[in-house]
Write a protein that holds these residues in place. Structure first.
Motif, PDB file in Angstrom:
ATOM      1  N   PHE A 120       0.805  -1.217   0.000  1.00  0.00           N
ATOM      2  CA  PHE A 120       0.000   0.000   0.000  1.00  0.00           C
ATOM      3  C   PHE A 120       0.845   1.277   0.000  1.00  0.00           C
ATOM      4  CE2 PHE A 120      -2.796  -3.287   1.704  1.00  0.00           C
ATOM      5  CZ  PHE A 120      -3.919  -3.090   0.910  1.00  0.00           C
ATOM      6  N   PHE A 121       2.158   1.109   0.123  1.00  0.00           N
ATOM      7  CA  PHE A 121       3.040   2.278   0.113  1.00  0.00           C
ATOM      8  C   PHE A 121       3.914   2.266  -1.136  1.00  0.00           C
ATOM      9  CE2 PHE A 121       1.993   1.259   4.504  1.00  0.00           C
ATOM     10  CZ  PHE A 121       1.564   2.505   4.973  1.00  0.00           C
ATOM     11  N   LYS A 122       3.763   3.279  -1.956  1.00  0.00           N
ATOM     12  CA  LYS A 122       4.454   3.345  -3.251  1.00  0.00           C
ATOM     13  C   LYS A 122       5.963   3.113  -3.166  1.00  0.00           C
ATOM     14  CE  LYS A 122       1.674   6.007  -6.511  1.00  0.00           C
ATOM     15  NZ  LYS A 122       1.426   7.344  -7.081  1.00  0.00           N
ATOM     16  N   ARG A 123       6.617   3.761  -2.207  1.00  0.00           N
ATOM     17  CA  ARG A 123       8.075   3.680  -2.109  1.00  0.00           C
ATOM     18  C   ARG A 123       8.598   2.274  -1.845  1.00  0.00           C
ATOM     19  NH1 ARG A 123      10.932   8.510  -0.996  1.00  0.00           N
ATOM     20  NH2 ARG A 123       9.591  10.339  -1.102  1.00  0.00           N
ATOM     21  N   VAL A 124       7.848   1.490  -1.094  1.00  0.00           N
ATOM     22  CA  VAL A 124       8.334   0.152  -0.721  1.00  0.00           C
ATOM     23  C   VAL A 124       7.524  -0.961  -1.382  1.00  0.00           C
ATOM     24  CG1 VAL A 124       9.349   0.872   1.476  1.00  0.00           C
ATOM     25  CG2 VAL A 124       6.926   0.213   1.381  1.00  0.00           C
ATOM     26  N   ARG A 125       6.669  -0.574  -2.341  1.00  0.00           N
ATOM     27  CA  ARG A 125       5.787  -1.560  -2.983  1.00  0.00           C
ATOM     28  C   ARG A 125       6.575  -2.707  -3.618  1.00  0.00           C
ATOM     29  NH1 ARG A 125       1.309   1.186  -6.157  1.00  0.00           N
ATOM     30  NH2 ARG A 125       0.480   1.322  -4.065  1.00  0.00           N
ATOM     31  N   TRP A 126       7.679  -2.370  -4.307  1.00  0.00           N
ATOM     32  CA  TRP A 126       8.464  -3.403  -4.990  1.00  0.00           C
ATOM     33  C   TRP A 126       9.052  -4.405  -3.990  1.00  0.00           C
ATOM     34  CZ3 TRP A 126      13.765  -3.905  -4.064  1.00  0.00           C
ATOM     35  CH2 TRP A 126      14.354  -2.846  -3.367  1.00  0.00           C
ATOM     36  N   ILE A 127       9.357  -3.930  -2.787  1.00  0.00           N
ATOM     37  CA  ILE A 127       9.873  -4.839  -1.755  1.00  0.00           C
ATOM     38  C   ILE A 127       8.751  -5.780  -1.319  1.00  0.00           C
ATOM     39  CG2 ILE A 127      10.874  -5.017   0.558  1.00  0.00           C
ATOM     40  CD1 ILE A 127      12.032  -2.193   0.172  1.00  0.00           C
ATOM     41  N   GLY A 128       7.563  -5.187  -1.131  1.00  0.00           N
ATOM     42  CA  GLY A 128       6.396  -5.976  -0.748  1.00  0.00           C
ATOM     43  C   GLY A 128       6.074  -7.040  -1.780  1.00  0.00           C
ATOM     44  N   VAL A 129       6.120  -6.640  -3.062  1.00  0.00           N
ATOM     45  CA  VAL A 129       5.837  -7.579  -4.159  1.00  0.00           C
ATOM     46  C   VAL A 129       6.864  -8.716  -4.144  1.00  0.00           C
ATOM     47  CG1 VAL A 129       5.819  -7.877  -6.675  1.00  0.00           C
ATOM     48  CG2 VAL A 129       4.668  -5.906  -5.646  1.00  0.00           C
ATOM     49  N   GLY A 130       8.129  -8.365  -4.020  1.00  0.00           N
ATOM     50  CA  GLY A 130       9.207  -9.356  -4.009  1.00  0.00           C
ATOM     51  C   GLY A 130       9.049 -10.350  -2.865  1.00  0.00           C
ATOM     52  N   LEU A 131       8.708  -9.823  -1.692  1.00  0.00           N
ATOM     53  CA  LEU A 131       8.553 -10.672  -0.523  1.00  0.00           C
ATOM     54  C   LEU A 131       7.331 -11.584  -0.642  1.00  0.00           C
ATOM     55  CD1 LEU A 131       9.457  -8.062   2.228  1.00  0.00           C
ATOM     56  CD2 LEU A 131      10.717 -10.157   1.739  1.00  0.00           C
ATOM     57  N   MET A 132       6.248 -11.004  -1.188  1.00  0.00           N
ATOM     58  CA  MET A 132       5.038 -11.800  -1.362  1.00  0.00           C
ATOM     59  C   MET A 132       5.276 -12.935  -2.364  1.00  0.00           C
ATOM     60  SD  MET A 132       2.771 -10.687   0.713  1.00  0.00           S
ATOM     61  CE  MET A 132       1.030 -10.822   0.329  1.00  0.00           C
ATOM     62  N   VAL A 133       6.006 -12.609  -3.448  1.00  0.00           N
ATOM     63  CA  VAL A 133       6.346 -13.627  -4.462  1.00  0.00           C
ATOM     64  C   VAL A 133       7.194 -14.722  -3.826  1.00  0.00           C
ATOM     65  CG1 VAL A 133       7.696 -14.067  -6.562  1.00  0.00           C
ATOM     66  CG2 VAL A 133       6.119 -12.128  -6.473  1.00  0.00           C
ATOM     67  N   HIS A 134       8.129 -14.301  -2.976  1.00  0.00           N
ATOM     68  CA  HIS A 134       8.990 -15.258  -2.289  1.00  0.00           C
ATOM     69  C   HIS A 134       8.169 -16.215  -1.409  1.00  0.00           C
ATOM     70  CE1 HIS A 134      12.685 -16.566  -0.154  1.00  0.00           C
ATOM     71  NE2 HIS A 134      11.829 -16.748   0.824  1.00  0.00           N
ATOM     72  N   MET A 135       7.228 -15.632  -0.657  1.00  0.00           N
ATOM     73  CA  MET A 135       6.376 -16.434   0.221  1.00  0.00           C
ATOM     74  C   MET A 135       5.522 -17.399  -0.602  1.00  0.00           C
ATOM     75  SD  MET A 135       7.261 -15.535   3.154  1.00  0.00           S
ATOM     76  CE  MET A 135       8.648 -14.412   3.212  1.00  0.00           C
ATOM     77  N   LEU A 136       5.051 -16.877  -1.739  1.00  0.00           N
ATOM     78  CA  LEU A 136       4.209 -17.685  -2.623  1.00  0.00           C
ATOM     79  C   LEU A 136       4.998 -18.879  -3.160  1.00  0.00           C
ATOM     80  CD1 LEU A 136       1.279 -17.472  -3.785  1.00  0.00           C
ATOM     81  CD2 LEU A 136       2.330 -16.568  -5.856  1.00  0.00           C
ATOM     82  N   LEU A 137       6.229 -18.618  -3.597  1.00  0.00           N
ATOM     83  CA  LEU A 137       7.071 -19.684  -4.139  1.00  0.00           C
ATOM     84  C   LEU A 137       7.403 -20.718  -3.059  1.00  0.00           C
ATOM     85  CD1 LEU A 137       9.545 -17.655  -6.394  1.00  0.00           C
ATOM     86  CD2 LEU A 137       7.663 -19.121  -7.137  1.00  0.00           C
ATOM     87  N   ASP A 138       7.702 -20.232  -1.848  1.00  0.00           N
ATOM     88  CA  ASP A 138       7.986 -21.141  -0.741  1.00  0.00           C
ATOM     89  C   ASP A 138       6.765 -22.006  -0.446  1.00  0.00           C
ATOM     90  OD1 ASP A 138      10.529 -20.294  -0.425  1.00  0.00           O
ATOM     91  OD2 ASP A 138      10.257 -19.348   1.515  1.00  0.00           O
ATOM     92  N   SER A 139       5.612 -21.350  -0.504  1.00  0.00           N
ATOM     93  CA  SER A 139       4.363 -22.031  -0.210  1.00  0.00           C
ATOM     94  C   SER A 139       4.053 -23.108  -1.252  1.00  0.00           C
ATOM     95  CB  SER A 139       3.219 -21.015  -0.146  1.00  0.00           C
ATOM     96  OG  SER A 139       2.063 -21.598   0.422  1.00  0.00           O
ATOM     97  N   ILE A 140       4.286 -22.774  -2.528  1.00  0.00           N
ATOM     98  CA  ILE A 140       4.066 -23.730  -3.615  1.00  0.00           C
ATOM     99  C   ILE A 140       5.022 -24.906  -3.461  1.00  0.00           C
ATOM    100  CG2 ILE A 140       4.325 -24.087  -6.117  1.00  0.00           C
ATOM    101  CD1 ILE A 140       3.326 -21.140  -6.438  1.00  0.00           C
ATOM    102  N   ASP A 141       6.264 -24.593  -3.066  1.00  0.00           N
ATOM    103  CA  ASP A 141       7.283 -25.604  -2.835  1.00  0.00           C
ATOM    104  C   ASP A 141       6.805 -26.574  -1.750  1.00  0.00           C
ATOM    105  OD1 ASP A 141       9.916 -26.412  -3.626  1.00  0.00           O
ATOM    106  OD2 ASP A 141      10.576 -25.890  -1.609  1.00  0.00           O
ATOM    107  N   CYS A 142       6.248 -25.984  -0.717  1.00  0.00           N
ATOM    108  CA  CYS A 142       5.670 -26.710   0.402  1.00  0.00           C
ATOM    109  C   CYS A 142       4.584 -27.669  -0.061  1.00  0.00           C
ATOM    110  CB  CYS A 142       4.968 -25.697   1.306  1.00  0.00           C
ATOM    111  SG  CYS A 142       5.679 -25.559   2.873  1.00  0.00           S
ATOM    112  N   TYR A 143       3.703 -27.116  -0.849  1.00  0.00           N
ATOM    113  CA  TYR A 143       2.544 -27.875  -1.297  1.00  0.00           C
ATOM    114  C   TYR A 143       2.958 -29.058  -2.161  1.00  0.00           C
ATOM    115  CZ  TYR A 143      -2.099 -28.958  -3.041  1.00  0.00           C
ATOM    116  OH  TYR A 143      -3.262 -29.607  -3.357  1.00  0.00           O
ATOM    117  N   GLN A 144       3.942 -28.812  -3.037  1.00  0.00           N
ATOM    118  CA  GLN A 144       4.419 -29.870  -3.917  1.00  0.00           C
ATOM    119  C   GLN A 144       5.135 -30.973  -3.148  1.00  0.00           C
ATOM    120  OE1 GLN A 144       6.675 -27.656  -6.805  1.00  0.00           O
ATOM    121  NE2 GLN A 144       4.945 -27.493  -8.200  1.00  0.00           N
ATOM    122  N   ASN A 145       5.859 -30.599  -2.090  1.00  0.00           N
ATOM    123  CA  ASN A 145       6.608 -31.579  -1.316  1.00  0.00           C
ATOM    124  C   ASN A 145       5.791 -32.292  -0.252  1.00  0.00           C
ATOM    125  OD1 ASN A 145       9.173 -31.322  -2.568  1.00  0.00           O
ATOM    126  ND2 ASN A 145       9.486 -29.393  -1.514  1.00  0.00           N
TER     127      ASN A 145
END
Ligand code: ZN
Length: 78
Positions: A44-69
């Protein structure tokens, strides 16, 4: 985007041996539910949005990894 990979350091801090059969979501300090909510807030904050997106993508990938394993989306101890 490199900065967001810093959260992977906690994978190493939590356990020096990588275990593909363990779910990192909810297990590592920076992968707890309240931290994920915090990353969501960053969107929700423009200046740090890209960090938020990166972190959310990271969590998503970890989560998918979890689900597959393991067939679960996050560690039970969230
Ligand atoms: Zn991770």
């Amino acid at each position: 985007m490199m900065l967001t990979m810093v959260v992977d350091i906690d994978h190493v801090v939590a356990d020096p041996i990588y275990d593909p059969n363990r779910c990192s979501i909810g297990f590592h300090p920076f992968h707890k539910l309240y931290f994920i909510l915090l990353y969501g807030v960053l969107l929700f904050f423009k200046r740090v949005r890209w960090i938020g997106v990166g972190l959310m993508v990271h969590m998503l990938l970890d989560s998918i990894d979890c689900y597959q394993n393991m067939g679960i989306w996050w560690h039970s101890a969230v």
